[in-house]
Design a protein around this motif. Sequence first.
Motif, short mmCIF file in Angstrom:
data_model
loop_
_atom_site.label_atom_id
_atom_site.label_comp_id
_atom_site.label_asym_id
_atom_site.label_seq_id
_atom_site.Cartn_x
_atom_site.Cartn_y
_atom_site.Cartn_z
N ILE A 69 0.83 -1.21 0.00
CA ILE A 69 0.00 0.00 0.00
C ILE A 69 0.86 1.26 0.00
O ILE A 69 0.59 2.21 -0.74
N VAL A 70 1.88 1.27 0.84
CA VAL A 70 2.66 2.50 1.01
C VAL A 70 3.81 2.64 0.01
O VAL A 70 4.47 3.68 -0.05
N ALA A 71 4.05 1.60 -0.81
CA ALA A 71 5.13 1.67 -1.81
C ALA A 71 4.92 2.86 -2.73
O ALA A 71 3.80 3.11 -3.18
N ASN A 72 5.96 3.58 -3.00
CA ASN A 72 5.82 4.79 -3.84
C ASN A 72 6.29 4.57 -5.27
O ASN A 72 6.58 5.52 -5.99
N ASP A 73 6.36 3.31 -5.67
CA ASP A 73 6.80 3.03 -7.03
C ASP A 73 5.63 2.65 -7.94
O ASP A 73 5.81 2.11 -9.04
N GLU A 127 -2.47 1.69 -10.63
CA GLU A 127 -2.10 0.52 -9.82
C GLU A 127 -2.45 0.74 -8.36
O GLU A 127 -2.94 -0.17 -7.67
N LYS A 128 -2.19 1.94 -7.87
CA LYS A 128 -2.47 2.27 -6.46
C LYS A 128 -3.97 2.17 -6.18
O LYS A 128 -4.40 1.60 -5.17
N TYR A 167 -0.81 14.16 -5.74
CA TYR A 167 0.58 13.69 -5.63
C TYR A 167 0.89 12.65 -6.71
O TYR A 167 1.95 12.65 -7.31
N PHE A 168 -0.10 11.73 -6.92
CA PHE A 168 0.11 10.71 -7.95
C PHE A 168 -0.40 11.25 -9.28
O PHE A 168 -1.45 11.86 -9.35
N LYS A 169 0.35 11.02 -10.32
CA LYS A 169 -0.02 11.51 -11.65
C LYS A 169 -0.24 10.33 -12.60
O LYS A 169 0.43 9.30 -12.50
N VAL A 205 -10.48 4.40 -14.67
CA VAL A 205 -9.59 4.98 -13.65
C VAL A 205 -10.22 6.22 -13.03
O VAL A 205 -10.20 6.40 -11.80
N THR A 206 -10.79 7.08 -13.87
CA THR A 206 -11.39 8.32 -13.37
C THR A 206 -12.52 8.02 -12.40
O THR A 206 -12.60 8.62 -11.32
N ALA A 207 -13.40 7.10 -12.78
CA ALA A 207 -14.56 6.78 -11.93
C ALA A 207 -14.12 6.06 -10.65
O ALA A 207 -14.67 6.30 -9.57
N LEU A 208 -13.10 5.21 -10.76
CA LEU A 208 -12.59 4.51 -9.58
C LEU A 208 -12.00 5.50 -8.58
O LEU A 208 -12.25 5.43 -7.38
N GLN A 209 -11.20 6.43 -9.09
CA GLN A 209 -10.60 7.44 -8.22
C GLN A 209 -11.68 8.26 -7.53
O GLN A 209 -11.63 8.48 -6.31
#
Length: 553
Positions: free
Chosen positions: A58-62, A67-68, A99-101, A113-117
């Motif tokens: 969860i906290v991985a920043n790669d 994916e997140k 923060y995530f792009k 992706v848009t609807a999930l976010q």
Amino acid sequence: MKNNPVNCDQQGIIRPVANFSPSLWGDLFTSCSVDHSQVPECYAKEIDILKEKVRRMIVANDKKLQEKLILIDTIERLGLSYHFEKEIQEQLQLTFNGYFKLENDQENDDLFVTALQFRLLRQHAFDAPSCIFDKFTDNNGKFKENLKGDIKGLLSLYEASHLRYHGEAILDEGLIFSTTHLESIDNSSTFMGRQVRHALEQSLQRGIPRIEAHNFIAFYEEDESKDESLLRLAKLDFNLLQMLHKKELYEITRWWKELDLVSKLSYARDRVVECYFWTLGVYFEPQYSRARVMLAKTIAMISIIDDTYDSYGTLDELAIFTDAIERWDIKEIDKLPDYMKICYKALLDLYDHYDEELRQQGRSFALHYAKATMKEIIRSYNIEAKWFIEGYMPPFGDYMANGFITSTYYLLATTSFIGMNSATKEAFEWLMKKPKIQVANVTICRVIDDVATYEIEKKRGQTVTGIECYMNEYGVSEEEAMKEFNNIAENAWKDMNEEFVKIKDVSMEITKRIVNLARLIDVVYKHNQDGYTHPEKVLKPCINGLLVEYFKI
């Protein structure tokens, strides 16, 4: 009234004959056969190892944004998010802050992706703007035709649309658009097709989290891209929690059997297992174990009292019982008819037991609120009984004001807090002010219950129903009244969605209980069925899935 047939009792009083079906469960849950030593300990060790692995994921920043989001959604759908609430909230905060792009324009134009976010953010009380869907619409505000074949995107839009607020026309349109095209998909035998069919039957936002987790584990097992560690953790965790839930249900069914109210009060429904199921809908996590037991016992007790007012007592008897509850003193018991003495003593004994438990936790203040809402519902039951027995049809506004209380949802929301250590005096005070989210909750309960039970009540000669009151006041047809009640429920859901995001007076842990209570109504009264009174079709499969079956490891 719930029953047509009548008989004459020993005092010469004509009373209905109870015709409720008996409990479906017999003695299934009155023996506790779970080994509470080695098996849970074995599970717990592996669960701890797997939890640490998932926490790092969860906290991985790669990871890319997509994916997140998929990882967080999968963890939540598998029923595991209660282990990682802090980490998930932090990651979604970063997402909300941008923060995530997304990697490229193609991903940026991805409806899935848009609807999930959007959905994940709103489910976690982030005020995501609905204008992010503008890029998927044409100049007329309609969703673009080229999206019709994007099943994954349509399904994501469908689920997101259930979190809409008032005035969000783009999401109203999104729900119609996605539903229409998902219903036309003829591939129910495929993995994605089965997911679509399930979602159309039960949206995620309005589903009971524990049931949805049980269903999704089975779906996820078939997913070719599944993460084996996540799947194994979900199964182990589900089975371990099920052991705790069965232990709690054992305690409750033993208490119920010892009270023996069913044989003493034969007019009432025997639904103690269904009462416990209701509490699993409110909170399934281990830290709410005592809260579930307390809430289940209260629901079982109010069910008996409801049937007393609705199906058995005379006006004089009910007036005496109402007054006795108001005084809340065991000395009042001598004024009651014999059958009411049984119920009255059981209720006071139960709350004395709560008082003892709460004092040990330094939370005795909570009992005051529990008693206050119990007295409130009893007064409203009495008003409702008087209306029916005297043949009086109240104005629709009066019916609804009283019906909000008799829906039981003011009582149950308050009672759900008493066993929660996080429910402070301030949280109770907030709830007593009947905030908009709670009004939305009782509204959903009242109108959906009225629609589901209308036909049966009409056949039994019940005229003081919400539908009848509405038809009488506004001069509309039965069909129009039903449609309006469903509209009222939809508007209440929009209120709930918006309030959940915008409330800052209490924690999300508190407001989640209210949302979960509303979700129960969507499930238990699905397709206009009263799943509590008649649990054979609606609740039996749910209870079997959560409390009888287990996942093979």
